[in-house]
Design an enzyme around this catalytic site. Sequence first.
Site, PDB file in Angstrom:
ATOM      1  N   GLU A  41       0.850  -1.196   0.000  1.00 33.95           N
ATOM      2  CA  GLU A  41       0.000   0.000   0.000  1.00 33.95           C
ATOM      3  C   GLU A  41       0.881   1.239   0.000  1.00 33.95           C
ATOM      4  O   GLU A  41       1.573   1.518   0.981  1.00 33.95           O
ATOM      5  CB  GLU A  41      -0.905  -0.012   1.241  1.00 33.95           C
ATOM      6  CG  GLU A  41      -1.763   1.246   1.343  1.00 33.95           C
ATOM      7  CD  GLU A  41      -2.515   1.339   2.678  1.00 33.95           C
ATOM      8  OE1 GLU A  41      -2.801   0.302   3.297  1.00 33.95           O
ATOM      9  OE2 GLU A  41      -2.797   2.483   3.089  1.00 33.95           O
ATOM     10  N   ARG A  45       0.679  10.338   0.251  1.00 33.37           N
ATOM     11  CA  ARG A  45       1.031  11.405   1.198  1.00 33.37           C
ATOM     12  C   ARG A  45       2.281  12.144   0.771  1.00 33.37           C
ATOM     13  O   ARG A  45       2.730  13.043   1.470  1.00 33.37           O
ATOM     14  CB  ARG A  45       1.294  10.812   2.588  1.00 33.37           C
ATOM     15  CG  ARG A  45       0.080  10.208   3.214  1.00 33.37           C
ATOM     16  CD  ARG A  45       0.381   9.639   4.571  1.00 33.37           C
ATOM     17  NE  ARG A  45      -0.622   8.651   4.891  1.00 33.37           N
ATOM     18  CZ  ARG A  45      -0.624   7.905   5.977  1.00 33.37           C
ATOM     19  NH1 ARG A  45       0.344   8.026   6.868  1.00 33.37           N
ATOM     20  NH2 ARG A  45      -1.571   7.032   6.174  1.00 33.37           N
ATOM     21  N   THR A  68      -4.437   6.071   1.650  1.00 29.33           N
ATOM     22  CA  THR A  68      -4.741   7.463   1.983  1.00 29.33           C
ATOM     23  C   THR A  68      -5.463   8.156   0.821  1.00 29.33           C
ATOM     24  O   THR A  68      -5.247   9.332   0.533  1.00 29.33           O
ATOM     25  CB  THR A  68      -3.460   8.254   2.375  1.00 29.33           C
ATOM     26  OG1 THR A  68      -2.559   7.404   3.085  1.00 29.33           O
ATOM     27  CG2 THR A  68      -3.798   9.419   3.277  1.00 29.33           C
ATOM     28  N   LYS A 128     -10.995  -1.634   6.297  1.00 29.98           N
ATOM     29  CA  LYS A 128      -9.823  -1.367   7.133  1.00 29.98           C
ATOM     30  C   LYS A 128     -10.377  -0.861   8.470  1.00 29.98           C
ATOM     31  O   LYS A 128     -11.237   0.037   8.476  1.00 29.98           O
ATOM     32  CB  LYS A 128      -8.987  -0.293   6.423  1.00 29.98           C
ATOM     33  CG  LYS A 128      -7.948   0.401   7.256  1.00 29.98           C
ATOM     34  CD  LYS A 128      -7.134   1.345   6.356  1.00 29.98           C
ATOM     35  CE  LYS A 128      -6.185   2.196   7.179  1.00 29.98           C
ATOM     36  NZ  LYS A 128      -5.143   2.836   6.352  1.00 29.98           N
TER      37      LYS A 128
END
Length: 203
Positions: A41, A45, A68, A128
């Site tokens: 993953e 960011r 994200t 998640k």
Amino acid sequence: MKPIERIMRTAPVIPVLVIDNVAGAIPIARALVAGGLNVLEVTLRTDAALEAIEEMAQVDGAIVGAGTVTNETQLDAAMSAGAEFIVSPGLTNKLGRAAIAGGIPFLPGIATAGDIMRGLDLGLEHFKFFPAVASGGIASLKALAGPFGGCKFCPTGGITEDLMAGWLALPQVLCVGGSWVVPAGPIDSDLIAANARAVSQAN
Ligand code: 3PG
């Protein structure tokens, strides 16, 4: 089995990656795959994230997703970069509908019963659990899993090698996520592969 479930069952840990420099992308991906962690993953960011996804997707055996992802613009960018799955820290109807319409495996973050119900309304049942430790830890997820027996989870946030076995022992937990596998700082491929190897046979 839904594609997202197949991804969640591929390895017991999904390394959560913050890639600052795209030059590190391929060495990190190779080291993780060598250590037995194939599902990666890459969090959106950093400026390098999308290019890192493109590069890592070329590594044999790597299943590279974007994390994200908080809105449709990022979803589109991640899909264009070749992300094979999408992780978000939370769930909005807008993002959920867009991910489903895009036909990409989607793992949205949930922390409450209301979050899960929003996901179920959209036809989602893989989540998640984030932030896992700060949201009450294993006791909290056990309690949440009670009324939502068909749901499966990837707890992430505050999980370490020492804690992961406790989470993986829950039948609803298919894998955990965490950033500990790839520490911040200069890339040490041997260390990353060793960290991955230490956890890739769990479950
Ligand atoms: C995430 O985005 O999933 C978290 O930042 C990862 O949490 P951790 O750094 O506590 O593993």
